[in-house]
Design a protein around this motif. Sequence first.
Motif, short mmCIF file in Angstrom:
data_model
loop_
_atom_site.label_atom_id
_atom_site.label_comp_id
_atom_site.label_asym_id
_atom_site.label_seq_id
_atom_site.Cartn_x
_atom_site.Cartn_y
_atom_site.Cartn_z
N THR A 213 -28.26 137.65 57.48
CA THR A 213 -27.02 137.95 56.60
C THR A 213 -26.74 136.62 55.75
N PHE A 214 -27.07 135.47 56.00
CA PHE A 214 -26.88 134.33 55.25
C PHE A 214 -27.71 134.44 53.89
N VAL A 215 -28.83 134.84 54.28
CA VAL A 215 -29.86 134.89 53.14
C VAL A 215 -29.46 136.22 52.18
N ALA A 216 -28.95 137.34 52.77
CA ALA A 216 -28.56 138.55 52.06
C ALA A 216 -27.55 138.23 51.07
N GLY A 217 -26.50 137.32 51.83
CA GLY A 217 -25.30 136.81 50.90
C GLY A 217 -25.72 135.95 49.84
N ASP A 218 -26.90 135.46 49.66
CA ASP A 218 -27.51 134.57 48.49
C ASP A 218 -26.97 133.06 48.84
N ARG A 238 -37.16 131.61 57.43
CA ARG A 238 -36.55 131.38 56.31
C ARG A 238 -37.21 131.77 54.96
N GLY A 239 -38.40 131.24 54.87
CA GLY A 239 -39.02 131.31 53.54
C GLY A 239 -39.44 132.91 53.10
N ARG A 240 -39.78 133.43 54.48
CA ARG A 240 -40.12 135.15 54.10
C ARG A 240 -38.77 135.79 53.93
N LEU A 241 -37.55 135.43 54.52
CA LEU A 241 -36.45 135.98 54.09
C LEU A 241 -36.09 135.87 52.58
N HIS A 242 -36.25 134.71 52.20
CA HIS A 242 -35.95 134.25 50.71
C HIS A 242 -37.03 135.16 49.78
N ASP A 243 -38.22 135.23 50.26
CA ASP A 243 -39.30 135.81 49.51
C ASP A 243 -38.82 137.49 49.33
N GLU A 270 -36.77 129.24 44.92
CA GLU A 270 -36.70 127.87 44.95
C GLU A 270 -37.03 127.53 46.50
N ARG A 271 -36.52 128.36 47.37
CA ARG A 271 -36.84 128.36 48.66
C ARG A 271 -37.83 129.24 49.28
N GLY A 272 -38.39 129.88 48.47
CA GLY A 272 -39.46 130.73 49.07
C GLY A 272 -40.99 130.41 49.04
#
Length: 698
Positions: A213-218, A238-243, A270-272
């Motif tokens: 949810t945090f990543v989906a909210g940018d 986390r990296g996969r979520l950002h990708d 930047e986080r992927g």
Amino acid sequence: MSTTGTHLWLTGPDGDGDGAAGGTPDPLPEPDVAVDCHRRLRGPYTGTGSLLRALVPPMRAVRPELPDRHRVEIHAVAPELRALVAAPPRTLTDRAAPAERTRLHPRTRTRRLAHGVVELLLAYAADPGLTRPLVLDFARVDAADPTDQEFLALLLRRAAPERITVVVRAGDSEHAGLSAELRSALEQYAHRRTVPPSAPPRCCPPPSALARTFVAGDGTSADPVERAAYEKEDAHVRGRLHDARAAELQALYEQGEFSIGLGALPYHLERGSDPAAARRVLVAATEHTLAMGYYDALLDLARRAQAVTPDDAPLGTRLALHTKVTTALTLLGQAAEAERLHLRMRERHADPLVQLLSGYALAMLHTRFHPPERRDLGTAKALLTRTIALATDWPDPEQRAFHTTFQENGLALTELRLGNPAEALRLVEGGLDRLRKELPDDKHLLHRSVLLHNRAEVRAALGHLEAALTDHDAVVAMDPHHPEHYFDRADVRRRLGDPAGALADYDRAIELAPPHWESYVNRGDLRLESGDTAGALADLRHAVELEPERADVRASLVVLLLRLGDLPGSRAQVAEGLRHHPDDAHLLCARGLVALRSGEDAAARADFSRALAVDPFLVSALAGRATLAHAAGDDRAAVADLTHAIALDPADPDLLYNRGYVHQQAGRTAAARADYTAALALPGADVAELRARIDECG
């Protein structure tokens, strides 16, 4: 307290709530448009751009002339609407390739854009078809880019809540994240309500879901539980979520959602797992923000691009980012930090291009951008002398011609400020001649126009007004859609005694550009000279509405209101100005003029003297005090003040007329005739009155 007919400032941990601590509040107005302003979503104008994307399509259906009138602002603030709203005519600056862009927008451009959007909204809300206020709701303003905060400060001040009701949601801290201007506007124009926290959820999702949810909210969530779950998640996860989120946003970006590339997309890249992609998007974002004049965002994006650029990247890549960082710092008023970075770059790299560009930049800091006490024109000239020597040895002939000319143009500005306009003119003319002879006709058109403009300015400083006008005409022909060219040409036309031509240029400058107070002041002054008091009054009122903090502009409005016999209006304007600036010389003088018109000679004399204590060179205060001295029979003091005023402003025929009148009344007819005759030769003189006075002197 009822919230009907007022702007609202909502604070508290839950910006989406409807309640208020300590009782049952009035319900919040239902918004017509609600936008999220968090800068991480779309960068500059995240909220304002979202507002326009929501309003312009329906606006265009009922009032198509409004978006067309404000197309410069719409294209700049909401680039996604470019397919819907006709493009504004392009200037040479717009068309120039990045390598040839030698003119940048001033830092104040965002303020002009914001005023333009405000005026678009005011015109739309004034439509008689709207039967209730337009309610605009802005969330997470404490995390907004400075461009959005600037816009909201202006909207709060200029929009009457019965036409446009502004709701600003700004987090649970009283001041955190808010600019001083926005905080002041909220305190002055909005009713503050504290929103209590929402009830906690009955069950909490698992940590992995919270991280998603945090990543989906940018990464914009203020929920500490979500953030903690994200930070505790495995780095690879986390990296996969950002990708995955970056891939979703990339698809939107490629479909035309351009501003995502200024906010959420680079954040995720930047986080992927693809730093090269992050670098590409960040560099593209820096090019856009530099071209648009969004310097706060440019500084942030360029520093982030540096962080993902490897140390072994080509020097040209690192130099380009260094230049963007230092340009942003310089234009944001952080010249000392820009100087430190330039000196560090020079120490680390002996490369000729590094030495050339940083030497020029340091020279401009000492010529233009450092505070006056830190400027050193001698140092600037020495730096430019060295960079010119470097440029003249450049191996590529076209680059040699351009670099030499560019450096000499910088030296011309330094020479002008050293009091050597003839040398400045020689340098600029040499550059124009070099580009004409050594470059193809289609190369560096923008810089050729800059050189022509600079030659016009130097020629005007030398008093060669006809030659200056010829250069301004050539610049306008080359770059007919740039408003500042008309603004500058208007000044020369005015000095040449062509008020109609000057007025046409001011009209065109105002037509082409978002609102700027100075254009309205200059046109208002010209209209007043031409006898159009109604037009002058409208222009000065508009200028004061745009920038009420400009005490000199408000003082000019006071003088005009006095001329029109509006003493109550004059007093009100003076009182409002002095409330903000109690020691401003222009406003103290204006209060003295009001007192003089009201027959309060002692108060007028005190205000004129107080104004002159603040600013001994204030011509209007000298003239006002001279009027009082003459009325009291002290001709010597009157002549002394008028002589001082004339030395400060020798082009004002009224000052010469007034001194001539004092001489005439004292029986010094030869001196009076000399002043009247000198006044006759100046633009704006009352020819009939002066000739009558000369005849009286025999």
